[in-house]
Design a protein around this motif. Sequence first.
Motif, PDB file in Angstrom:
ATOM      1  N   ILE A 195       9.144  -4.082 -12.811  1.00  0.00           N
ATOM      2  CA  ILE A 195       8.349  -4.998 -11.992  1.00  0.00           C
ATOM      3  C   ILE A 195       8.118  -4.404 -10.608  1.00  0.00           C
ATOM      4  CG2 ILE A 195       8.416  -7.236 -10.812  1.00  0.00           C
ATOM      5  CD1 ILE A 195       9.687  -8.367 -13.374  1.00  0.00           C
ATOM      6  N   SER A 196       9.154  -3.779 -10.047  1.00  0.00           N
ATOM      7  CA  SER A 196       8.985  -3.110  -8.755  1.00  0.00           C
ATOM      8  C   SER A 196       7.927  -2.021  -8.848  1.00  0.00           C
ATOM      9  CB  SER A 196      10.320  -2.516  -8.298  1.00  0.00           C
ATOM     10  OG  SER A 196      10.161  -1.786  -7.102  1.00  0.00           O
ATOM     11  N   ASP A 197       7.977  -1.236  -9.909  1.00  0.00           N
ATOM     12  CA  ASP A 197       6.994  -0.158 -10.088  1.00  0.00           C
ATOM     13  C   ASP A 197       5.576  -0.707 -10.186  1.00  0.00           C
ATOM     14  OD1 ASP A 197       9.002   1.750 -10.060  1.00  0.00           O
ATOM     15  OD2 ASP A 197       9.123   1.917 -12.247  1.00  0.00           O
ATOM     16  N   VAL A 198       5.408  -1.811 -10.902  1.00  0.00           N
ATOM     17  CA  VAL A 198       4.082  -2.420 -11.046  1.00  0.00           C
ATOM     18  C   VAL A 198       3.571  -2.914  -9.699  1.00  0.00           C
ATOM     19  CG1 VAL A 198       2.856  -4.422 -11.971  1.00  0.00           C
ATOM     20  CG2 VAL A 198       4.262  -3.021 -13.480  1.00  0.00           C
TER      21      VAL A 198
ATOM     22  N   ASN B 105      -0.099  -2.296  -5.191  1.00  0.00           N
ATOM     23  CA  ASN B 105      -0.263  -2.239  -3.741  1.00  0.00           C
ATOM     24  C   ASN B 105      -0.794  -0.889  -3.278  1.00  0.00           C
ATOM     25  OD1 ASN B 105       1.682  -1.570  -0.992  1.00  0.00           O
ATOM     26  ND2 ASN B 105       0.267  -3.281  -0.921  1.00  0.00           N
ATOM     27  N   SER B 106      -0.156   0.199  -3.707  1.00  0.00           N
ATOM     28  CA  SER B 106      -0.497   1.512  -3.159  1.00  0.00           C
ATOM     29  C   SER B 106      -1.736   2.127  -3.801  1.00  0.00           C
ATOM     30  CB  SER B 106       0.695   2.461  -3.306  1.00  0.00           C
ATOM     31  OG  SER B 106       1.026   2.645  -4.663  1.00  0.00           O
ATOM     32  N   GLU B 107      -1.909   1.920  -5.094  1.00  0.00           N
ATOM     33  CA  GLU B 107      -3.037   2.557  -5.778  1.00  0.00           C
ATOM     34  C   GLU B 107      -4.283   1.678  -5.826  1.00  0.00           C
ATOM     35  OE1 GLU B 107      -2.065   4.132  -9.609  1.00  0.00           O
ATOM     36  OE2 GLU B 107      -0.129   4.921  -8.961  1.00  0.00           O
ATOM     37  N   LEU B 108      -4.082   0.378  -5.989  1.00  0.00           N
ATOM     38  CA  LEU B 108      -5.223  -0.531  -6.147  1.00  0.00           C
ATOM     39  C   LEU B 108      -5.521  -1.348  -4.895  1.00  0.00           C
ATOM     40  CD1 LEU B 108      -4.490  -1.766  -9.781  1.00  0.00           C
ATOM     41  CD2 LEU B 108      -5.862   0.189  -9.029  1.00  0.00           C
ATOM     42  N   GLY B 109      -4.668  -1.214  -3.867  1.00  0.00           N
ATOM     43  CA  GLY B 109      -4.941  -1.877  -2.597  1.00  0.00           C
ATOM     44  C   GLY B 109      -4.680  -3.364  -2.575  1.00  0.00           C
ATOM     45  N   LEU B 110      -3.937  -3.868  -3.540  1.00  0.00           N
ATOM     46  CA  LEU B 110      -3.648  -5.299  -3.592  1.00  0.00           C
ATOM     47  C   LEU B 110      -2.635  -5.658  -2.502  1.00  0.00           C
ATOM     48  CD1 LEU B 110      -4.011  -8.004  -5.128  1.00  0.00           C
ATOM     49  CD2 LEU B 110      -2.084  -7.314  -6.563  1.00  0.00           C
TER      50      LEU B 110
END
Length: 231
Positions: free
Chosen positions: A171-174, A179-184
């Motif tokens: 879950i942490s990885d997701v 956040n980091s790759e998709l900017g959420l």
Amino acid sequence: MLQVRGINQFYNQSHILWDLDLQLGEGACGCLLGRNGVGKTTLLKCIMGLLPIRDGQILFKGRDISRLSTEHRARGGIGYVPQGREIFPLLTVEENLKISLGARADRARQIPPLIYELFPVLREMKHRRGGDLSGGQQQQLAIGRALVLDPSLLILDEPTEGIQPNVVRDISDVIRRLNSELGLTVLLVEQKLPFARRTADEFFIMERGRAVAGGPMDQLDDQLIQQYLTV
């Protein structure tokens, strides 16, 4: 992206949130910390419109959403994963996910492929009832259901509660990938400090309904932990 300005909230005559301020920038991943009963879940419910505020403002993308319904906040781009997950146990995994399609702004009718990419177990079990899943699988389903909305802000209330350690790391990885790759932009409440440090890049501490400290995660030092988080 999210600004909470001087909000006050009451349960009957009990004053729960006191002139509370919080600001989360676009693309940030913030973790709300504090001992049990300080108002963290109440704050998330106020942001989501599940509880009313007495006064103050909640701004999302510069728009005052303080009086909007929960449905309008969801349609406007806020995804919410409540404490305890609150999936529909008698519906299948696929049916649980499809429920959120009705709140998408673009009226899409298909579950986004990203959901099954992030959580392959949901594809494998899409015809299984939600109540038959393990706690970790239910948490992944709850997060997936929120992501079906295609939110720009994801709010999670204690996503690791009652979850086995291997799924906690997944879950942490997701969350980090979103956040980091998709900017959420992400705001989460969490009790486990290792998870908070690994997942979030900034923190906010609450005490007795007030925001008392905050900053980059590397500034969460032993003094703050001892003063506000140690039981």
